[in-house]
Design a protein around this motif. Structure first.
Motif, PDB file in Angstrom:
ATOM      1  N   UNK A  41      48.808  54.721  42.080  1.00 15.92           N
ATOM      2  CA  UNK A  41      49.293  54.501  43.180  1.00 15.92           C
ATOM      3  C   UNK A  41      47.438  53.367  43.778  1.00 15.92           C
ATOM      4  N   UNK A  42      46.357  54.439  43.575  1.00 13.84           N
ATOM      5  CA  UNK A  42      45.279  53.635  44.125  1.00 13.84           C
ATOM      6  C   UNK A  42      44.338  53.768  42.592  1.00 13.84           C
ATOM      7  N   UNK A  43      44.453  52.883  41.710  1.00 15.76           N
ATOM      8  CA  UNK A  43      43.701  52.801  40.505  1.00 15.76           C
ATOM      9  C   UNK A  43      42.279  51.953  40.952  1.00 15.76           C
ATOM     10  N   UNK A  44      41.253  52.663  39.778  1.00 16.60           N
ATOM     11  CA  UNK A  44      40.198  52.547  40.673  1.00 16.60           C
ATOM     12  C   UNK A  44      39.365  51.059  39.869  1.00 16.60           C
ATOM     13  N   UNK A  45      39.295  50.079  40.375  1.00 20.89           N
ATOM     14  CA  UNK A  45      39.068  48.715  40.261  1.00 20.89           C
ATOM     15  C   UNK A  45      37.724  48.176  40.879  1.00 20.89           C
ATOM     16  N   UNK A  46      36.646  47.674  40.169  1.00 19.92           N
ATOM     17  CA  UNK A  46      36.027  47.184  40.804  1.00 19.92           C
ATOM     18  C   UNK A  46      35.961  45.670  41.482  1.00 19.92           C
ATOM     19  N   UNK A  47      35.751  44.843  42.616  1.00 23.36           N
ATOM     20  CA  UNK A  47      36.143  43.713  43.443  1.00 23.36           C
ATOM     21  C   UNK A  47      34.705  43.521  42.642  1.00 23.36           C
ATOM     22  N   UNK A  48      35.239  42.163  42.295  1.00 27.33           N
ATOM     23  CA  UNK A  48      34.422  40.687  41.897  1.00 27.33           C
ATOM     24  C   UNK A  48      33.805  39.661  43.340  1.00 27.33           C
ATOM     25  N   UNK A  49      32.070  40.050  43.712  1.00 29.15           N
ATOM     26  CA  UNK A  49      31.251  39.556  44.500  1.00 29.15           C
ATOM     27  C   UNK A  49      31.212  38.449  44.458  1.00 29.15           C
ATOM     28  N   UNK A  50      31.210  38.161  42.887  1.00 27.80           N
ATOM     29  CA  UNK A  50      31.290  36.900  42.878  1.00 27.80           C
ATOM     30  C   UNK A  50      32.357  36.556  42.813  1.00 27.80           C
ATOM     31  N   UNK A  51      33.398  36.329  43.052  1.00 28.21           N
ATOM     32  CA  UNK A  51      34.807  35.972  43.209  1.00 28.21           C
ATOM     33  C   UNK A  51      35.044  34.844  42.312  1.00 28.21           C
ATOM     34  N   UNK A  52      34.925  35.017  41.566  1.00 31.57           N
ATOM     35  CA  UNK A  52      35.382  34.651  39.885  1.00 31.57           C
ATOM     36  C   UNK A  52      33.760  33.604  39.153  1.00 31.57           C
ATOM     37  N   UNK A  53      32.907  33.410  39.920  1.00 30.78           N
ATOM     38  CA  UNK A  53      31.897  32.743  39.712  1.00 30.78           C
ATOM     39  C   UNK A  53      30.639  33.280  38.506  1.00 30.78           C
ATOM     40  N   UNK A  54      30.901  34.794  38.403  1.00 33.25           N
ATOM     41  CA  UNK A  54      30.014  34.885  36.939  1.00 33.25           C
ATOM     42  C   UNK A  54      31.480  34.398  35.798  1.00 33.25           C
ATOM     43  N   UNK A  55      32.010  34.857  35.779  1.00 27.17           N
ATOM     44  CA  UNK A  55      33.310  34.169  34.626  1.00 27.17           C
ATOM     45  C   UNK A  55      33.199  33.290  34.691  1.00 27.17           C
ATOM     46  N   UNK A  56      33.148  31.751  35.809  1.00 24.34           N
ATOM     47  CA  UNK A  56      33.171  30.423  35.573  1.00 24.34           C
ATOM     48  C   UNK A  56      32.294  30.101  34.769  1.00 24.34           C
ATOM     49  N   UNK A  57      30.756  30.260  34.707  1.00 21.36           N
ATOM     50  CA  UNK A  57      29.653  30.287  34.660  1.00 21.36           C
ATOM     51  C   UNK A  57      29.346  31.088  33.527  1.00 21.36           C
ATOM     52  N   UNK A  58      30.593  31.975  32.952  1.00 17.98           N
ATOM     53  CA  UNK A  58      29.735  33.113  31.391  1.00 17.98           C
ATOM     54  C   UNK A  58      28.522  33.784  31.746  1.00 17.98           C
ATOM     55  N   UNK A  59      27.835  33.440  32.966  1.00 20.02           N
ATOM     56  CA  UNK A  59      26.659  34.459  33.128  1.00 20.02           C
ATOM     57  C   UNK A  59      26.315  35.874  32.277  1.00 20.02           C
ATOM     58  N   UNK A  60      26.833  36.259  32.462  1.00 20.99           N
ATOM     59  CA  UNK A  60      26.997  37.965  31.763  1.00 20.99           C
ATOM     60  C   UNK A  60      27.076  37.589  30.132  1.00 20.99           C
ATOM     61  N   UNK A  61      27.850  36.811  30.043  1.00 20.88           N
ATOM     62  CA  UNK A  61      27.722  36.530  28.638  1.00 20.88           C
ATOM     63  C   UNK A  61      26.079  36.012  27.979  1.00 20.88           C
ATOM     64  N   UNK A  62      25.821  35.120  28.929  1.00 26.54           N
ATOM     65  CA  UNK A  62      24.643  34.288  28.558  1.00 26.54           C
ATOM     66  C   UNK A  62      23.565  35.483  28.369  1.00 26.54           C
ATOM     67  N   UNK A  63      23.785  36.643  29.709  1.00 28.05           N
ATOM     68  CA  UNK A  63      22.131  37.431  29.946  1.00 28.05           C
ATOM     69  C   UNK A  63      22.346  38.465  28.770  1.00 28.05           C
ATOM     70  N   UNK A  64      23.615  39.300  27.827  1.00 27.58           N
ATOM     71  CA  UNK A  64      23.693  40.354  27.712  1.00 27.58           C
ATOM     72  C   UNK A  64      23.283  39.082  25.888  1.00 27.58           C
ATOM     73  N   UNK A  65      24.084  38.415  25.944  1.00 24.93           N
ATOM     74  CA  UNK A  65      23.272  38.011  24.777  1.00 24.93           C
ATOM     75  C   UNK A  65      22.092  36.829  24.479  1.00 24.93           C
TER      76      UNK A  65
END
Length: 373
Positions: A72-96
């Motif tokens: 009923x209450x699954x743990x799931x953090x909210x994305x306060x980039x509101x999709x922008x981290x994914x849109x600009x592939x920021x984490x992929x660029x930083x991790x690589x």
């Protein structure tokens, strides 16, 4: 523009608002369903925990692990980039460690996207190690200064902790101010890219708030608004600085909000109302809603007729709608709160909910309301 009062609601008068129930609002972010328990969970650096009703809160605290790990209450953090981290592939660029690629897209992003990306990185500690790696290996000195400076703000707060001021040790205070001073060194001065300069102004307002330096904050805001008069991020940071719990007063907050126009005025008035509710909440959280309703509903109804809330997914719209939902919740208007949250389609911000307690319990409830779990 969003219709007021909002999203198809037929509440149009003081009398109609008075007929709505306020008791046991199941959409309250913290107090009723969780019994105040979430006030003892987590490490929110801006949150000051209760010192009363310890037994009730401690007993309620025992419920949290059960709620966190049920379907009923699954743990799931909210994305306060509101999709922008994914849109600009920021984490992929930083991790690589594609530093040049990361720097390129940082320059290409619209200002709103850049602020959301930075929020998504800075306000989630699990990303700090890759940001530290970038600071060591990147080549854009302006972006390095910006990231290193804001990281020092967060490091300072993690050392200071969320404890009451009289519970913070002398060594903690020294390290807190040392990190704020380091941040200020990086963030002061000029930045060639306008968006970077805008972000630096906002970050410096965070530092002024942390140091309790009202005069510095006012001077910063005056300088910032000569360049970025319509920046919702700078305006929001200044309003937070000028709250009664920090460097200002209710009267000053209201004066600042009323001096604005359009969407900034709407956001400012809602921020003022949330701050007023927080005063009742921390004084008597079980009786906060009736007191807030009695004191402020007339103002809200009169102001709401002229609210200006966009339909886009920009920073101003997202945060204004979150503040609006919080105000509806404070008045006990759970139907209206629910409608606004659903309209956000999962874009649940940390502010203003962070004022009332740490993230876990709040996020779970808001995600459930937003229909994404």
């Amino acid at each position: 523009m969003m219709n007021c009062i909002f999203l198809g609601s037929d509440i149009t008068s003081h009398a109609e608002v008075n007929t709505l129930p306020i008791a046991h609002d199941e959409y309250a972010p913290l107090d009723d369903q969780f019994g105040g328990a979430s006030c003892l969970v987590g490490g929110n650096p801006y949150f000051r925990p209760f010192r009363k009703n310890d037994f009730q809160l401690t007993m309620s605290l025992l419920r949290i692990p059960i709620l966190l790990y049920t379907q009923k209450f699954p743990g799931k953090p909210n994305d306060i980039s509101f999709g922008r981290l994914a849109k600009w592939k920021v984490l992929d660029r930083l991790h690589s460690q594609a530093w040049a690629d990361f720097e390129r897209v940082a320059l290409e992003m619209p200002a709103d996207d850049f602020f959301m990306v930075m929020d998504g990185l800075m306000h989630r500690s699990e990303h700090h190690s890759i940001l530290d790696d970038y600071v060591k290996g990147g080549s854009s000195q302006d972006l390095i200064r910006l990231i290193r400076g804001h990281l020092n703000i967060h490091k300072g707060w993690s050392i200071r902790t969320a404890d009451w001021a009289d519970e913070v040790s002398e060594d903690q205070w020294k390290e807190f101010y040392r990190h704020l001073d380091l941040a200020q060194e990086d963030l002061s001065g000029t930045f060639e890219h306008p968006t970077f300069q805008q972000y630096a102004f906002m970050s410096l307002l965070f530092i002024a708030r942390g140091k309790g330096d009202k005069e510095a904050g006012q001077n910063l805001y005056q300088s910032a608004t000569t360049q970025f008069a319509e920046s919702p991020q700078i305006f929001q940071a200044y309003m937070n600085l000028m709250t009664p719990r920090w460097c200002g007063s209710a009267e000053e907050m209201l004066e600042i909000a009323k001096s604005q126009s359009g969407g900034l005025r709407t956001l400012g008035l809602l921020m003022y109302l949330v701050e007023m509710y927080s005063e009742y909440f921390y004084e008597d959280y079980l009786g906060a809603k009736p007191k807030f309703r009695a004191a402020h509903q007339d103002l809200f109804v009169s102001w709401a007729k002229d609210f200006n809330i966009g339909e886009d997914e920009g920073f101003l719209t997202i945060y204004t709608r979150n503040y609006l939902a919080c105000v509806y919740n404070a008045f006990g208007l759970k139907r209206e709160c629910d409608q606004v949250l659903k309209s956000l389609a999962g874009n649940i911000s940390d502010w203003p909910w962070i004022i009332f307690g740490p993230e876990n319990a709040r996020d779970l409830k808001l995600y459930r309301m937003a229909g994404i779990v």
